[in-house]
Design an enzyme around this catalytic site. Structure first.
Site, PDB file in Angstrom:
ATOM      1  N   ASP A 244       8.926   0.218  -6.187  1.00 59.14           N
ATOM      2  CA  ASP A 244       8.293   0.516  -7.475  1.00 59.14           C
ATOM      3  C   ASP A 244       6.851   0.941  -7.211  1.00 59.14           C
ATOM      4  O   ASP A 244       6.302   0.709  -6.120  1.00 59.14           O
ATOM      5  CB  ASP A 244       8.346  -0.737  -8.361  1.00 59.14           C
ATOM      6  CG  ASP A 244       7.835  -0.464  -9.761  1.00 59.14           C
ATOM      7  OD1 ASP A 244       7.986   0.677 -10.240  1.00 59.14           O
ATOM      8  OD2 ASP A 244       7.278  -1.390 -10.379  1.00 59.14           O
TER       9      ASP A 244
ATOM     10  N   ASP B 289       3.801   1.406 -10.075  1.00 61.69           N
ATOM     11  CA  ASP B 289       2.752   0.744 -10.853  1.00 61.69           C
ATOM     12  C   ASP B 289       2.904  -0.767 -10.750  1.00 61.69           C
ATOM     13  O   ASP B 289       3.948  -1.326 -11.055  1.00 61.69           O
ATOM     14  CB  ASP B 289       2.841   1.179 -12.318  1.00 61.69           C
ATOM     15  CG  ASP B 289       1.526   0.980 -13.065  1.00 61.69           C
ATOM     16  OD1 ASP B 289       0.599   0.383 -12.491  1.00 61.69           O
ATOM     17  OD2 ASP B 289       1.425   1.425 -14.219  1.00 61.69           O
TER      18      ASP B 289
ATOM     19  N   ASP C 266       7.438  -5.384  -9.019  1.00 63.28           N
ATOM     20  CA  ASP C 266       6.585  -6.421  -9.614  1.00 63.28           C
ATOM     21  C   ASP C 266       7.154  -6.939 -10.921  1.00 63.28           C
ATOM     22  O   ASP C 266       6.532  -7.792 -11.572  1.00 63.28           O
ATOM     23  CB  ASP C 266       5.173  -5.871  -9.855  1.00 63.28           C
ATOM     24  CG  ASP C 266       5.132  -4.882 -11.023  1.00 63.28           C
ATOM     25  OD1 ASP C 266       5.984  -3.958 -11.029  1.00 63.28           O
ATOM     26  OD2 ASP C 266       4.282  -5.015 -11.911  1.00 63.28           O
TER      27      ASP C 266
END
Length: 279
Positions: free
Chosen positions: A27, A29, A223
């Site tokens: 991922d 961001d 995240d």
């Protein structure tokens, strides 16, 4: 003689580790950057992957940017990658639609990356009688266009959304958020959208195939428990949760699943991973 044999054994083990086919879906961001700021150590982490020839792809739900635009953003943060390192929900959507209906038609509420991907996959963009209505992120469509999409769905078009990422719910945020727009169209039509982006198996599987990996060879780094980690767990991939984004250890007990590893940031992740050594 014994010492030479030991040296040969160690060399063989190192060579075997380097030749293992293991790869990463990462991922962006909250993992590589936060907004416009690079997360500490992320540039060195990616450089290490390239130097060690470890297959990886950035797996992002953002359907607005093309792969080249993603590359330019990363370059501005000091990370140099190629198109083979980027896989977006727009790419997953284009592939899905071409598999479902080769040379099909779509009415699109979305921007550059999504429009380009659909075109590249042979989907014709139309303003009347589409097979699909496809929703992606964007600020350039109007309520009139949304109403047209609603009428098309009520007339029989299939409703696709690239993801259901929620709005961050911050004052001044300049985008309503695709989850909100999706919910608005669902309410107006009484039809549930089919989601192609994370954590949908559509994207999780096609991203793995994009890298040429098998299920047992794939590790997801993210995240967010609800997208990256949940999607990875459902597909049988190994998962690493980093706490440099929106997740915290305090909330992990709220979920019925858990990551295989937790790190403060990608800077803490060292290779080979323990499950790579077990192979």
């Amino acid at each position: 003689m014994i010492e030479q044999e030991n040296i040969k054994f160690v060399y063989k083990q190192i060579k075997s580790t380097r030749n293992m086919k293991q790869g990463l879906l990462i991922d962006m961001d909250g993992v590589i950057y936060s907004g416009e700021e690079l997360i500490f150590g992320a540039d060195k982490f990616i450089k290490n992957l390239i130097d060690e020839d470890i297959p990886f792809a950035f797996m992002t739900n953002n359907s607005q940017r093309t792969a080249l635009e993603v590359i330019r953003k990363l370059k501005g943060l000091g990370i140099k990658v190629e198109e083979k390192h980027v896989y977006t929900s727009a790419m997953a959507t284009g592939k899905f639609l071409s598999d479902q209906s080769p040379n099909g038609t779509a009415y699109v509420l979305g921007e550059g990356g999504l429009l380009s991907s659909l075109h590249d996959h042979g989907i014709t963009l139309v303003n009347t009688d589409p097979e699909f209505v496809v929703l992606g992120e964007g600020r350039n469509f109007t309520l009139e266009m949304v109403q047209r999409a609603v009428d098309m769905i009520l007339a029989g078009a299939k409703f696709i959304t690239t993801n259901r990422d929620p709005s961050p719910k911050k004052p001044g945020w300049n985008n309503l958020g695709i989850a909100a727009t999706t919910a608005m169209i669902e309410e107006a039509t009484g039809r549930k959208a089919f989601v192609t982006g994370k954590p949908s198996p559509v994207m999780m599987r096609s991203a793995r195939k994009f890298l040429g990996l098998e299920t047992s060879e794939t590790t997801v780094i993210g995240d967010t428990m609800e997208t990256d980690i949940q999607g990875g767990v459902q597909m049988g991939y190994k998962t690493i949760l980093v706490l440099s984004g929106i997740s915290s250890k305090d909330t992990l007990g709220h979920y019925a699943f858990k990551p295989d590893m937790i790190a403060s940031s990608v800077d803490e992740i060292k290779f080979p991973l323990t499950w790579w050594e077990e192979k």
